[in-house]
Design a protein around this motif. Structure first.
Motif, PDB file in Angstrom:
ATOM      1  N   ALA A 114       0.985  -1.257  -0.042  1.00 10.63           N
ATOM      2  CA  ALA A 114      -0.165   0.050   0.069  1.00 10.63           C
ATOM      3  C   ALA A 114       0.868   1.122  -0.056  1.00 10.63           C
ATOM      4  N   PRO A 115       1.094   1.968  -0.942  1.00 12.05           N
ATOM      5  CA  PRO A 115       1.704   3.159  -1.195  1.00 12.05           C
ATOM      6  C   PRO A 115       1.651   4.235  -0.273  1.00 12.05           C
ATOM      7  N   GLU A 116       0.264   4.344  -0.032  1.00 15.12           N
ATOM      8  CA  GLU A 116      -0.242   5.554   1.120  1.00 15.12           C
ATOM      9  C   GLU A 116       0.435   5.322   2.374  1.00 15.12           C
ATOM     10  N   GLN A 117       0.974   4.200   2.417  1.00 17.62           N
ATOM     11  CA  GLN A 117       1.519   3.746   4.277  1.00 17.62           C
ATOM     12  C   GLN A 117       3.041   4.167   4.155  1.00 17.62           C
ATOM     13  N   HIS A 118       3.465   4.780   2.909  1.00 16.22           N
ATOM     14  CA  HIS A 118       4.979   4.963   2.996  1.00 16.22           C
ATOM     15  C   HIS A 118       5.459   6.320   2.489  1.00 16.22           C
ATOM     16  N   LEU A 119       4.652   7.436   3.046  1.00 20.28           N
ATOM     17  CA  LEU A 119       4.785   8.855   2.842  1.00 20.28           C
ATOM     18  C   LEU A 119       5.346   9.778   3.966  1.00 20.28           C
ATOM     19  N   THR A 120       5.604   9.215   5.089  1.00 20.81           N
ATOM     20  CA  THR A 120       5.735   9.943   6.307  1.00 20.81           C
ATOM     21  C   THR A 120       7.082  10.811   6.175  1.00 20.81           C
ATOM     22  N   ARG A 121       8.016  10.197   5.285  1.00 23.62           N
ATOM     23  CA  ARG A 121       9.266  10.798   5.218  1.00 23.62           C
ATOM     24  C   ARG A 121       9.632  11.695   3.997  1.00 23.62           C
ATOM     25  N   GLY A 122       8.498  12.190   3.268  1.00 26.38           N
ATOM     26  CA  GLY A 122       8.486  12.880   2.240  1.00 26.38           C
ATOM     27  C   GLY A 122       8.310  12.382   0.693  1.00 26.38           C
ATOM     28  N   LEU A 123       8.288  11.049   0.597  1.00 30.26           N
ATOM     29  CA  LEU A 123       7.954  10.475  -0.625  1.00 30.26           C
ATOM     30  C   LEU A 123       6.624  10.723  -1.099  1.00 30.26           C
ATOM     31  N   SER A 124       6.536  11.026  -2.707  1.00 23.60           N
ATOM     32  CA  SER A 124       5.034  11.007  -3.333  1.00 23.60           C
ATOM     33  C   SER A 124       4.682   9.538  -3.278  1.00 23.60           C
ATOM     34  N   LEU A 125       3.485   9.430  -3.703  1.00 27.33           N
ATOM     35  CA  LEU A 125       2.817   8.165  -4.126  1.00 27.33           C
ATOM     36  C   LEU A 125       3.709   7.454  -5.334  1.00 27.33           C
ATOM     37  N   ASP A 126       3.944   8.361  -6.425  1.00 23.23           N
ATOM     38  CA  ASP A 126       4.791   7.664  -7.404  1.00 23.23           C
ATOM     39  C   ASP A 126       5.931   7.291  -7.156  1.00 23.23           C
ATOM     40  N   GLU A 127       6.705   8.140  -6.460  1.00 27.84           N
ATOM     41  CA  GLU A 127       7.951   7.896  -5.996  1.00 27.84           C
ATOM     42  C   GLU A 127       8.265   6.591  -5.235  1.00 27.84           C
ATOM     43  N   THR A 128       7.246   6.230  -4.209  1.00 30.19           N
ATOM     44  CA  THR A 128       7.053   4.894  -3.537  1.00 30.19           C
ATOM     45  C   THR A 128       7.025   3.598  -4.651  1.00 30.19           C
TER      46      THR A 128
END
Length: 373
Positions: A114-128
């Motif tokens: 789930a990409p939305e769970q990996h955004l706490t350090r500034g990554l965008s969805l596409d970057e994940t």
């Protein structure tokens, strides 16, 4: 390769299951980290762990996951997702994930996350998504360098208790040419029906993009019905509680006599794939209506009735398992032989989110590998 997988054998001997070609359809990226990797990544990002020794940490995950509750089971993911918040962390985890699948004899795998769970350090969805794909491609190259071959696709999941499903569906379609092969919704099932995300599933259908939906794990027949109707699911994530729609009339020396409800009959007739995960289903209480032992699992009933069952790991870290181990457990419990194990792999190949010709090639590779066993 940097890791090895234990060899597993069928009950009473027989071929090495680990060496057999296999297909993995239901395997979560954040549920398959190596404990040592968690220790190292946690130190780099300053995340506190319950154990800092990798062996002790692996044991902690297994103990915490044996709760009998999906909600409690999911709490262990706070740690794994916590170390997957940077591009480097995602690349490393995905790369090792592919290596570990190949060591387990997997020749085609779909990795869901789930990409939305990996955004706490500034990554965008596409970057994940790009980071995970970079790791996948590096892992595939590692396998090739060792003389092996593996193919991997991403399944992008939306969290069903959040409100970003349409946005995540658009993300998945946007990356369909960059490794993403399908869509899923994950997280707490009860109270969060697929119908909540009908707009996302409508969008995916308009783009001819396939979906598998977690259903029939922590909720029953209504959840499965919604997955099929609202989610247009081509596969059911777990789906074991479909057995609630099967009435066992009697059992005797000649066999088991059952009556299928309309829902289970539909799933059987349409050959909708069931992504069962035996060990996980025990841990989360998905089969508590039938018991708390692998022998109580409705897997064999579904298989004997002709449903398109597949065998999966769900979360290898939390269950301390591998696909080969899951197959060995079922072989020991139900007396399956090589023909049965091949059937499970062919079922998975038929359900893979690949073009028809590629699925046929995958089935041929499986059959060739089993013939040599």
């Amino acid at each position: 390769m940097t890791t090895t997988t234990d060899d597993y054998f069928m009950a009473g001997g027989g071929p090495n299951i680990t060496a057999l070609p296999k297909v993995s359809l239901h395997d979560h990226l954040d549920g398959g980290l190596r404990p040592q990797t968690i220790v190292e990544l946690a130190d780099a990002v300053g995340l506190e762990l319950p154990e800092t020794d990798s062996d002790a940490l692996g044991q902690w995950f297994e103990e915490q996951s044996n709760s009998g509750s999906l909600v409690e089971y999911l709490k262990t993911f706070d740690i794994t997702t916590g170390v997957m918040q940077t591009s480097d962390g995602l690349v490393r985890v995905a790369r090792e994930f592919v290596q570990d699948l190949a060591d387990d004899g997997v020749i085609y795998g779909e990795i869901r996350w789930a990409p939305e769970q990996h955004l706490t350090r500034g990554l965008s969805l596409d970057e994940t998504v790009e980071a995970v794909q970079e790791g996948i491609e590096a892992g595939i190259a590692d396998v090739a360098a060792q003389g092996g071959s593996i193919r991997i696709g991403q399944l992008v999941s939306a969290m069903r208790h959040a409100d970003r499903a349409l946005e995540i569906a658009e993300l998945a379609v946007r990356h369909r040419g960059n490794g993403v092969v399908g869509f899923d919704i994950a997280g707490p099932e009860a109270g969060f029906a697929p119908s909540r995300h009908r707009a996302a599933f409508d969008y995916l259908a308009s783009k001819f993009f396939p979906a598998t939906v977690h259903a029939g794990e922590a909720d029953g027949l209504q959840s499965i019905t919604s997955a099929l109707i609202d989610g247009r699911a081509l596969r059911l994530g777990h789906g074991v509680r479909l057995a609630e729609d099967i009435q066992v009339e009697r059992e005797d020396d000649e066999g088991t006599y059952v009556t299928l409800g309309a829902l289970s009959q539909w799933v059987k007739d349409r050959e909708i794939v069931l992504e069962t995960s035996p060990s996980s289903n025990l841990q989360t209480g998905a089969i508590e209506a039938w018991g708390d032992d692998i022998l109580d699992h409705p897997f064999d009933l579904l298989y004997q009735l002709g449903f398109r069952v597949t065998v999966n790991t769900d979360n290898r870290l939390m269950s301390g398992t591998s696909l080969s181990r899951e197959l060995a457990i079922l072989s020991d419990a139900f007396g399956y032989d090589l023909v049965d194990l091949e059937t499970f792999q062919l079922n998975a190949a038929a359900g893979a989110f690949l073009p028809l010709e590629d699925r046929e090639d995958l089935a041929d590779a499986i059959s060739a590998g089993f013939e040599q066993a």
